[in-house]
Design a protein around this motif. Sequence first.
Motif, short mmCIF file in Angstrom:
data_model
loop_
_atom_site.label_atom_id
_atom_site.label_comp_id
_atom_site.label_asym_id
_atom_site.label_seq_id
_atom_site.Cartn_x
_atom_site.Cartn_y
_atom_site.Cartn_z
N LEU A 255 79.21 25.70 48.27
CA LEU A 255 78.40 26.08 49.31
C LEU A 255 76.83 26.43 48.45
O LEU A 255 75.87 26.26 48.85
CB LEU A 255 78.80 27.13 50.07
N GLY B 182 75.47 24.81 46.02
CA GLY B 182 74.66 23.53 45.83
C GLY B 182 74.41 23.11 44.39
O GLY B 182 73.25 22.72 44.31
N ASN C 25 79.51 20.52 51.51
CA ASN C 25 78.14 20.29 51.41
C ASN C 25 77.74 18.75 50.84
O ASN C 25 78.34 18.48 49.91
CB ASN C 25 77.59 21.51 50.12
#
Length: 112
Positions: free
Chosen positions: A59, A61, A105
């Motif tokens: 999450l 990234g 993601n």
Amino acid sequence: MGVASRRLRGGSSGDVDEGLYSRQLYVMGHAAQRSLSRATVLLLGLSGLGAELAKALALAGPRGLHVSDEASLQLSELSSSWLAREEGVGRRRDEGAAQRLALLNEYVQVEL
């Protein structure tokens, strides 16, 4: 919504998806998020804390997330790990986990 269709600040490939990372941008800023988006992380172990770390990392990234856990998923883990699924019992933990993490993601390349 695909990566190409999301509105990025400035429009260049080094920019940050402000909608997805808005909370992190508030704390860390754009420069730190861009730096994180160029990083690759190796995570060894996906039981217990490792599963939660994997979720947080996906999450957050980074560009890439490499996961590895050769241990077999046990039936008893189904109730304690969000990564565990019944169809994965008896298989390596990392096989099913990589697929589930990739869904969190679309900017993060999850690999075994």
